[in-house]
Design an enzyme around this catalytic site. Structure first.
Site, PDB file in Angstrom:
ATOM      1  CB  SER A   1      -3.501  -9.812  -2.312  1.00 31.98           C
ATOM      2  OG  SER A   1      -2.304 -10.092  -1.633  1.00 31.98           O
TER       3      SER A   1
ATOM      4  CG  HIS B   1      -3.737  -6.312   1.949  1.00 33.31           C
ATOM      5  ND1 HIS B   1      -3.806  -5.421   0.902  1.00 33.31           N
ATOM      6  CD2 HIS B   1      -2.859  -7.273   1.557  1.00 33.31           C
ATOM      7  CE1 HIS B   1      -3.011  -5.828  -0.062  1.00 33.31           C
ATOM      8  NE2 HIS B   1      -2.429  -6.943   0.300  1.00 33.31           N
TER       9      HIS B   1
ATOM     10  CD  GLU C   1      -6.111  -2.220   0.816  1.00 35.45           C
ATOM     11  OE1 GLU C   1      -6.839  -1.723  -0.016  1.00 35.45           O
ATOM     12  OE2 GLU C   1      -5.328  -3.145   0.535  1.00 35.45           O
TER      13      GLU C   1
ATOM     14  CG  ASN D   1      -3.154  -5.950  -4.310  1.00 37.34           C
ATOM     15  OD1 ASN D   1      -2.088  -5.537  -4.739  1.00 37.34           O
ATOM     16  ND2 ASN D   1      -3.253  -6.643  -3.196  1.00 37.34           N
TER      17      ASN D   1
END
Ligand code: NAD
Length: 281
Positions: free
Chosen positions: A117, A138, A150, A188
């Site tokens: 992450s 991700h 991602e 994130n």
């Protein structure tokens, strides 16, 4: 591509194994704890049986999907993998040790992806002898339900590895975005400060858990409130990402809420532990 290796059979790893097996790939699901890998496959079996019971999935297709998953406790099981997605806990040293060991096991053509992450892909690539074949992939939680992957290129990731990763994500039914390598990537970098701020709001006694979540759901049209979402992600994971943003970006606006640290210290890690900001039966 025929065989996908997945490392870590927690909530993300088992989700990735499920969508890959449903897409027809042979999946080797490895966890440090071989029992966890078996539990991961059993969980997928249960989820698919529920879909069969609801008439959403054919019974033989469900059986064939589960049969494509081989669980185990050793990285050496990945010696035939064409592509590996690592979904072990969010800790740099742990992931680096996995990548170094993996590099010596998988075939030379294999791409090594991390579902991290926040951790630097370049740093993980640096412990291998194939930095051009290391990439960030991700997935979002829960993997079967969420459309996005991602993709993050490290400094040395090749165009070929990027294309292979993108094609795999598409085969799994996902849409992709490409993020430059920076702590937290896109999702994130934006999401975690918001979740952390919600925890500060709770810690400062400004509102109850329920009211914080209702305010953000009804007031900003989010499907889940930030505290419920933190519980879903896992509070250990939220803390690890927050610490990574704080350390790497050097800005105190990313400092983790002390209450988050206390919950993690208590083992209140959210849904997976049965207790976080809410209790789960
Ligand atoms: P989790 O705690 O549910 O699962 C981690 C699994 O890894 C456990 O089963 C554990 O036994 C296993 N493990 C520990 N050390 C290992 C090792 N050395 N080798 C192999 N397996 C090992 O964690 P998770 O929520 O699935 O997160 C995994 C990764 O996915 C993290 O990098 C996290 O940042 C990332 N991620 C999580 C979410 C989320 O919402 N939870 C979303 C996107 C990405």
């Amino acid at each position: 591509m025929q065989t996908l290796g997945v490392i870590g059979a927690g909530q993300m790893g088992s989700g990735i194994a499920r969508v890959a097996a449903q897409a027809g790939l042979a999946v080797v699901l490895v966890d440090r704890d071989g029992g966890c890998a078996e539990q991961g496959r059993d969980k997928i079996d249960k989820q698919l049986r529920r879909q069969v019971a609801k008439g959403k999935l054919d019974g033989s297709e469900a059986q064939a999907t589960v049969a494509r998953i081989t669980p185990g406790g050793k990285l050496s099981l990945l010696s035939q993998a064409d592509f590996v997605v690592e979904a072990a806990p969010e800790a740099h040293d742990l992931k680096a040790a996995v990548f170094a060991e993996l590099d010596a096991i998988v075939p030379p053509h294999a791409v090594l992806a991390s579902n991290t992450s926040s951790i630097s892909i370049t740093a993980l690539a640096a412990v291998t002898r194939r930095p051009a074949q290391v990439i960030g992939m991700h997935f979002m939680n829960p993997v079967p339900a969420m459309k996005l992957v991602e993709i993050i290129r490290g400094l040395q990731t090749s165009d070929e590895s990027y294309q292979t990763t993108r094609a795999l994500a598409e085969r799994l039914g996902k849409d992709t975005v490409l993020a430059k390598e920076a702590p937290g990537f896109i999702v994130n970098r934006i999401l975690i400060p918001m979740l952390n701020e919600a925890i500060f709001v709770l810690e400062n006694g400004l509102a109850s858990e329920e009211d914080i979540d209702s305010a953000m759901k009804l007031g900003t049209n989010q499907p889940m409130g930030p505290l419920a979402l933190s519980d879903l992600i896992g509070l250990d994971t939220v803390l690890a990402i927050c610490e990574c943003l704080h350390k790497e970006l050097g800005d105190d606006k990313y400092r983790p809420a002390p209450l988050l640290r206390r919950y993690v210290a208590a083992g209140w890690l959210g849904r997976k532990a049965g207790r976080g900001f809410y209790s789960y039966g």
